[in-house]
Design a protein around this motif. Structure first.
Motif, PDB file in Angstrom:
ATOM      1  N   THR A 126       0.888  -1.330  -0.053  1.00 24.54           N
ATOM      2  CA  THR A 126      -0.068   0.000   0.223  1.00 24.54           C
ATOM      3  C   THR A 126       0.759   1.305  -0.068  1.00 24.54           C
ATOM      4  N   PHE A 127       2.039   1.168   0.081  1.00 25.83           N
ATOM      5  CA  PHE A 127       3.080   2.465   0.075  1.00 25.83           C
ATOM      6  C   PHE A 127       2.989   3.281  -1.074  1.00 25.83           C
ATOM      7  N   GLY A 128       2.814   2.619  -2.355  1.00 22.67           N
ATOM      8  CA  GLY A 128       2.812   3.291  -3.577  1.00 22.67           C
ATOM      9  C   GLY A 128       1.598   4.454  -3.673  1.00 22.67           C
ATOM     10  N   THR A 129       0.552   3.756  -3.288  1.00 23.06           N
ATOM     11  CA  THR A 129      -0.704   4.659  -3.388  1.00 23.06           C
ATOM     12  C   THR A 129      -0.695   6.002  -2.415  1.00 23.06           C
ATOM     13  N   CYS A 130      -0.118   5.929  -1.444  1.00 20.15           N
ATOM     14  CA  CYS A 130      -0.051   6.858  -0.468  1.00 20.15           C
ATOM     15  C   CYS A 130       1.017   8.026  -0.834  1.00 20.15           C
TER      16      CYS A 130
ATOM     17  N   ASP B 235       2.706   8.350  -3.788  1.00 17.01           N
ATOM     18  CA  ASP B 235       2.461   9.070  -4.980  1.00 17.01           C
ATOM     19  C   ASP B 235       1.749  10.164  -4.780  1.00 17.01           C
ATOM     20  N   THR B 236       0.479   9.850  -3.759  1.00 18.27           N
ATOM     21  CA  THR B 236      -0.255  11.238  -3.443  1.00 18.27           C
ATOM     22  C   THR B 236       0.324  12.352  -2.841  1.00 18.27           C
ATOM     23  N   LEU B 237       1.191  11.924  -1.862  1.00 16.75           N
ATOM     24  CA  LEU B 237       2.049  12.876  -1.102  1.00 16.75           C
ATOM     25  C   LEU B 237       2.933  13.483  -2.455  1.00 16.75           C
ATOM     26  N   LEU B 238       3.597  13.063  -3.150  1.00 15.19           N
ATOM     27  CA  LEU B 238       4.164  13.662  -4.186  1.00 15.19           C
ATOM     28  C   LEU B 238       3.698  14.721  -4.975  1.00 15.19           C
ATOM     29  N   GLU B 239       2.215  14.170  -5.458  1.00 11.75           N
ATOM     30  CA  GLU B 239       1.409  15.172  -6.014  1.00 11.75           C
ATOM     31  C   GLU B 239       0.890  16.335  -5.379  1.00 11.75           C
ATOM     32  N   PHE B 240       0.740  16.168  -3.986  1.00 15.22           N
ATOM     33  CA  PHE B 240       0.654  17.413  -3.167  1.00 15.22           C
ATOM     34  C   PHE B 240       1.641  18.246  -3.221  1.00 15.22           C
ATOM     35  N   MET B 241       2.961  17.747  -2.952  1.00 13.82           N
ATOM     36  CA  MET B 241       4.040  18.415  -2.833  1.00 13.82           C
ATOM     37  C   MET B 241       4.090  19.220  -4.175  1.00 13.82           C
ATOM     38  N   ALA B 242       3.842  18.642  -5.228  1.00 11.03           N
ATOM     39  CA  ALA B 242       3.855  19.109  -6.528  1.00 11.03           C
ATOM     40  C   ALA B 242       3.142  20.581  -6.610  1.00 11.03           C
TER      41      ALA B 242
ATOM     42  N   CYS C 161      -3.929   7.449   2.024  1.00 15.45           N
ATOM     43  CA  CYS C 161      -3.031   6.671   2.968  1.00 15.45           C
ATOM     44  C   CYS C 161      -3.746   5.959   4.136  1.00 15.45           C
ATOM     45  N   ARG C 162      -4.922   5.812   4.037  1.00 13.34           N
ATOM     46  CA  ARG C 162      -5.856   5.231   5.182  1.00 13.34           C
ATOM     47  C   ARG C 162      -5.143   3.700   5.294  1.00 13.34           C
ATOM     48  N   GLN C 163      -5.053   2.967   4.062  1.00  8.54           N
ATOM     49  CA  GLN C 163      -4.671   1.594   4.124  1.00  8.54           C
ATOM     50  C   GLN C 163      -3.162   1.310   4.632  1.00  8.54           C
TER      51      GLN C 163
END
Length: 301
Positions: free
Chosen positions: A183-187, A189-196, A237-239
């Motif tokens: 489940t690492f990738g989904t969380c 990747d979303t944090l990366l998009e937020f920082m983008a 990131c919940r999972q």
């Protein structure tokens, strides 16, 4: 980790204050805020009588900072990117004032608009984004190394000699790694998009109503992120957070697992919605820093 196609792919939604408040009210609010800082504990004790009053004052101060500075006109002296303000000859910097942009590739939503970023500054945005990608890859690598060292322990004399209960605890800890890595990738990747999105915030000349400034209206102490953005972060990131929380608990339970010498990443910030939101809020205040703010180094166990 697969970076988003552009830095604007999931820009945080920020909300601005109303346009202005009366100058007399601003002068009074700023004076009260500065006096409270100067008087120290005495002022703190006095203001502690009313939390609501402190919140109202802080909100009014932030609005006044925007009003007195002329928020409507916009400017490029963004407090999140102070090291790249115009006027420095030795580094790539933002534009000195908002200007029309047509060729931005990382933050294309600012094309056809007056913006503070320019094509040259995209090199700095790319460096910062790549640093985040490398950071999260390292976190995953550290988790994998810890798992591999645990696997080696399963065929060691130390594993053979421990009690049946300790073997069971160790096996539970070892099995808890797969849900985390799955489940690492989904969380992240979303944090990366937020920082983008935060990196693209450098382009916005209308930033004053979208940040919380200190009492002297000089430094940003928070971003005004819409709460729905925190819901989106936690949804992704919940999972991972639940799996990470279980893994940490299993590692703590096993004495043999705690003997592993590889670094065990501190994953506690991802165990709750508040933790994830706070983690991203802290890092958003200095998106170009050399290294992201991460929980304390070393093993939490």
């Amino acid at each position: 980790l697969k970076p988003p196609l552009s830095l604007s792919s999931a820009s945080p939604q920020v909300s601005a204050y109303p346009a202005s408040v009366p100058p007399r009210l601003c002068s009074s609010a700023l004076a009260r805020a500065r006096a409270s800082g100067d008087r120290g504990s005495e002022a703190t004790a006095a203001m502690a009588a009313s939390t609501a009053a402190r919140v109202r004052l802080a909100s009014l101060v932030a609005l006044c900072c925007a009003t007195l500075a002329g928020a409507g006109s916009g400017d490029c002296r963004h407090p999140l990117f102070t090291t790249h303000w115009a006027g420095k000859s030795d580094i790539i910097h933002l534009s000195s004032e908002p200007s029309m942009q047509y060729d931005l590739s990382l933050c294309p939503m600012y094309n056809g608009r007056e913006a503070c970023c320019n094509t040259a500054f995209e090199a700095e945005q790319t460096i910062a984004f790549d640093r985040w990608v490398a950071h999260f890859k390292l976190v995953k690598e550290n988790l994998h190394n810890f798992q591999m060292e645990m696997e080696a322990l399963k065929v060691s004399r130390a594993y053979v000699e421990v009690s049946f209960i300790e073997k069971a605890l160790f096996d539970k800890a070892f099995a808890s790694f797969n849900p985390v890595l799955d489940t690492f990738g989904t969380c992240f990747d979303t944090l990366l998009e937020f920082m983008a999105g935060v990196l693209c915030f450098a382009c916005d000349p209308q930033w004053r109503g979208k940040v919380v400034l200190d009492d002297h209206c000089l430094s940003a102490i928070a971003l005004r992120i819409h709460d729905s953005q925190n819901d989106d972060l936690w949804g992704s990131c919940r999972q991972f957070g639940a799996a990470a929380d279980d893994l940490v608990a299993r590692i703590v339970d096993s004495s043999l697992a705690k003997s592993v010498q590889s670094r065990f990443e501190d994953l506690r910030p991802f165990a709750s919605r508040i933790g994830v939101a706070q983690y991203m809020a802290d890092n958003s205040l200095a998106p170009l820093r050399p290294m992201p703010v991460w929980p304390p180094h070393g093993r939490s166990t």
